[in-house]
Structures are given as structure tokens and as C-alpha cells.
Motif scaffolding. Structure first.
Motif, PDB file in Angstrom:
ATOM      1  N   ASN A   1       6.939  16.421  35.021  1.00 25.64           N
ATOM      2  CA  ASN A   1       7.211  17.180  33.784  1.00 25.64           C
ATOM      3  C   ASN A   1       8.058  16.380  32.789  1.00 25.64           C
TER       4      ASN A   1
ATOM      5  N   GLY B   1       1.999  27.178  26.834  1.00 24.35           N
ATOM      6  CA  GLY B   1       1.314  27.387  28.099  1.00 24.35           C
ATOM      7  C   GLY B   1      -0.027  26.706  28.166  1.00 24.35           C
ATOM      8  N   ASP B   2      -0.621  26.374  27.017  1.00 26.37           N
ATOM      9  CA  ASP B   2      -1.922  25.690  26.991  1.00 26.37           C
ATOM     10  C   ASP B   2      -1.764  24.251  27.466  1.00 26.37           C
ATOM     11  N   VAL B   3      -2.833  23.734  28.045  1.00 23.54           N
ATOM     12  CA  VAL B   3      -2.883  22.326  28.454  1.00 23.54           C
ATOM     13  C   VAL B   3      -3.908  21.638  27.583  1.00 23.54           C
TER      14      VAL B   3
ATOM     15  N   LYS C   1      -2.649  14.684  29.769  1.00 24.46           N
ATOM     16  CA  LYS C   1      -2.764  16.123  29.571  1.00 24.46           C
ATOM     17  C   LYS C   1      -1.366  16.691  29.394  1.00 24.46           C
TER      18      LYS C   1
ATOM     19  N   CYS D   1       6.401  19.527  24.642  1.00 21.99           N
ATOM     20  CA  CYS D   1       5.517  19.682  25.786  1.00 21.99           C
ATOM     21  C   CYS D   1       5.969  18.796  26.931  1.00 21.99           C
TER      22      CYS D   1
ATOM     23  N   THR E   1       1.290  19.874  28.684  1.00 25.56           N
ATOM     24  CA  THR E   1       1.478  21.321  28.785  1.00 25.56           C
ATOM     25  C   THR E   1       2.423  21.760  27.669  1.00 25.56           C
TER      26      THR E   1
END
Length: 395
Positions: free
Chosen positions: A314, A333-335, A294, A308, A296
Motif C-alpha cells: 500500500n 475504493g475503485d481500482v 493498479k 491512492c 486503489t
């Protein structure tokens, strides 16, 4: 007195007379050698406060100044010492002899042989002078330039007065009273032998304990048992080697991996980053190829791709424009889910693909569908076809 006793007495008298003759001849020879300024050995007969008196074969003893002997090496009565005549005496005054000068004369002969045979000699630093040292070798005063005093070129005095050294005579002339010695040559020869021994005990791939000699912006210079080695910038650290090399200091002790060994030169090339796992390999283990993650979104650009992060740490990741897919609409900001397609070995950024993730998901959907609704067999198709024809004829 019997005849045998008379015979024995005569033999004893002859032996005594013969011994006396030899003694007289010896004394005459000794006196003659002294007068020729030759080195002779004489016997100590008395020691006064200022002089050591010796038998010279004449009525008057010879005198050697006590100051010519080290206080710890003053001879005793009966000892033999080497001397040479300095000033002839007479029946009233002593002949002045020199033990130190005799040693020096002997020393020149010894030094000459050592020079011709290229043998090492032992010396003592007598004093420091401009440009070098005065060194005593077998009683002879010689000169050792600063440039020949240390393994590497020396620009100042490092050896104290009284220091004992091993050296090689590099220039010799008794006529000109010239004696020049080199400690550097001895150190170089010993260093060469030691290097062969040290280099014979190591091999490429070994992890060795080394000392930092110096560092600049592109290289780190190390020393291993006195042998110099080098670490090129690219082998200092996996990440930001320019910053890492600035943290090393002279005299620092550390471990390094031997990458290349040239025993002829000798040259040693070391690596520091090789002691640690390559970050790219670590990322490949953490995020295997074709694994799902996933991501970010940090930033999106139709031309430059998507920046990302992934995981709890991170970790930096990247989606190229080609791997974004046609229907990509995510914003910062979307995952979103994505498929790992590799790791950049230079930037240590994980490469992702949304397009391949969607393709993999589509294949899963099709496979699931096919699994739930299996295809009819050929027999079933033929049976259905016959049934359909019969129904048509009945109508």
C-alpha cells in the motif's frame, strides 16, 4: 731488607700519607659545605630505630630522621645520601641533617631548568585542596588548579591521592616558593599528536565506528577516537529525522559515514542515513518510470488531485489534477490502471498519471491496428486507380 724493598716501602708510605691528607682535606671541605647550608653527599655508617647516622667529617656523626625516608627506600650502611644541615651539633650531640630538604633544594634547581626548557615533569598527587591539588615534583610541593588538571575544564576532583601525572611547569619562583603545574597542557599536546595520527588514517566516504556524545533537536554529536563530530538533522534519517534523533542516547555505539573532513580544525561531519538506500531510489527501482500499476483510490478532489495506494505494501501514490485526464470518473475504493511518472524525493510518494496511461493505450491500439491492416503501396494505389478508369470507359 734490600734496597728495592726499602724503596717500595717508602712509596707505599708516601701513598698512604697522601691518601690521608686528601681524606682530611675532604672531611674539612665537607664540614665547611655543611656549615654553609649547602647540599652534600654523606655516607651512612649506622641505622638506629629513629635515625640514620652518617659521617660528616667530624667526631660526632650527623643524624637524619628515619621518617624522612620511605620505608621501602631506607638506605643501607655504606650508601651515599644527599643532606643539608638543619641544626649544628657538637662533640656531645649529633648535627641534625635533612635528606628531604636536600631533595627539595635540588628539586627547585631541576624544576627551574624544566621550566626554562619547557620540559615535562613527573609528579605525584599529595592531597586534594579547594580549587585543585597539591602535587610533588622532584621533592617540591606545587599546586595544580582544577582548571589545569583535565583536558576539558574540570569542576571537581577526578584524580586520587597518590596518582602519578605528567605535567608542565607554567609558573615558577624559587624566591616566592611558587610552583604551578598544568596537566591539561600535556593532555592537549598529546591529543594534538594523536589527532594528526587518527585523521591521517581516515578519508571522506569511510564508514567509522563512533560513540554518541549527546543529542539535541537539531544535531547529533559523535566522538571518534576522542575527536568530536556532528550529524546535522537532515542526515540523521531519510524519513522523519526529528523522530529518529530522539531515539539516540549518550554512550550508544554505532556506525556513521564520514561526509566531510577538515584536518586543520579538525571538524568531522557524519551521516547516518547515508548507510541506507534512499527510499526514493528504492521506489524508483520497484516502480520504474512509465511502468503500469493498479492504483486503489483513497480520495478524489478536482482541485487537489487523487490520493491512492499501489502494490502489496500500500505504497502511497498521487495523481495530480493535470494527470487525471478529462474523462476521469473514478471514486474512492475503485481500482484503476495508471502510469508511473516519477517519485517525490521529499515525501516518497509515487506520482501517477491516468492521462498518460490513456495516451499510451491509444497509441497501442493504433499501432495494433496498423499492424493488422498495413497501408497499400504506391503501386497498389496506381493499379487500383487505372482499374477504376478502365471500368468507367467501358461503361
Amino acid at each position: 731488607m734490600t734496597n728495592e724493598e726499602i724503596k717500595n716501602t717508602e712509596e707505599t708510605t708516601n701513598e698512604t700519607e697522601m691518601t690521608m691528607d686528601q681524606l682530611i682535606a675532604q672531611q674539612e671541605s665537607l664540614s665547611e659545605q655543611l656549615n654553609k647550608r649547602e647540599i652534600v653527599e654523606v655516607t651512612v655508617v649506622q641505622i638506629t630505630g629513629d635515625y640514620v647516622l652518617v659521617d660528616t667529617g667530624t667526631k660526632k656523626e650527623g643524624a637524619i630522621a628515619v621518617s624522612e625516608f620511605d620505608s621501602s627506600a631506607l638506605p643501607a650502611v655504606g650508601d651515599k645520601v644527599s643532606v643539608v644541615l638543619v641544626k649544628r651539633g657538637n662533640d656531645e650531640r649529633h648535627s641534625i641533617l635533612s635528606h628531604k630538604k636536600a631533595l627539595e633544594m635540588q628539586g627547585w634547581d631541576i624544576c627551574k631548568k624544566a621550566y626554562e626548557d619547557k620540559e615535562r615533569v613527573r609528579g605525584v598527587i599529595l592531597q586534594t585542596v579547594r580549587g585543585g591539588y597539591i602535587v610533588e615534583v622532584f621533592g617540591v610541593s606545587g599546586f595544580m588548579p582544577l582548571s589545569l588538571s583535565e583536558l576539558h575544564t574540570a569542576y571537581k576532583h577526578y584524580l586520587p591521592v597518590g596518582a602519578k601525572i605528567k605535567a608542565v611547569i607554567v609558573e615558577f619562583s624559587k624566591e616566592k616558593q611558587k610552583l604551578i603545574v598544568s596537566r591539561k597542557q600535556v593532555l592537549e599536546e598529546d591529543e594534538a599528536v594523536r589527532r594528526v595520527e587518527v585523521l591521517g588514517q581516515i578519508k571522506e566516504g569511510d564508514v567509522l565506528r563512533v560513540v554518541v556524545a549527546k543529542a539535541d533537536k537539531e544535531h547529533l554529536f559523535l566522538r571518534f577516537h576522542g575527536i568530536e563530530g556532528i550529524v546535522n538533522l537532515e542526515n540523521v534519517a531519510w524519513k522523519e529525522p526529528e523522530t529518529a534523533i530522539a531515539n539516540y542516547r549518550r554512550g550508544q555505539r554505532l556506525k556513521a559515514k564520514l561526509l566531510k573532513l577538515d584536518k586543520e580544525t579538525p571538524k568531522l561531519e557524519f551521516g547516518l542515513k547515508q548507510l541506507f538506500l534512499n527510499p526514493a531510489d528504492a521506489l524508483k527501482r520497484r516502480y520504474p518510470y512509465k511502468s503500469t500499476v493498479k492504483a486503489t483510490i483513497v480520495s478524489v478532489s478536482a482541485e487537489e488531485g487523487v490520493e491512492c495506494t499501489i502494490g502489496k505494501n500500500n505504497t502511497k501514490a498521487y495523481i495530480s489534477p493535470f494527470e487525471m485526464g478529462r474523462d476521469f470518473t473514478a471514486q474512492a475504493g475503485d481500482v484503476i490502471p495508471a502510469l508511473v511518472v516519477g517519485v517525490n524525493p521529499e515525501t516518497y510518494v509515487v506520482n501517477l498519471s491516468v492521462k498518460k496511461y490513456d495516451q499510451a493505450q491509444n497509441r497501442k491500439v493504433v499501432a495494433q491496428y496498423l499492424k493488422q491492416a498495413p497501408r497499400p503501396t504506391l503501386g497498389q494505389l496506381l493499379e487500383n486507380s487505372l482499374n477504376t478508369e478502365e471500368e468507367t470507359e467501358e461503361k
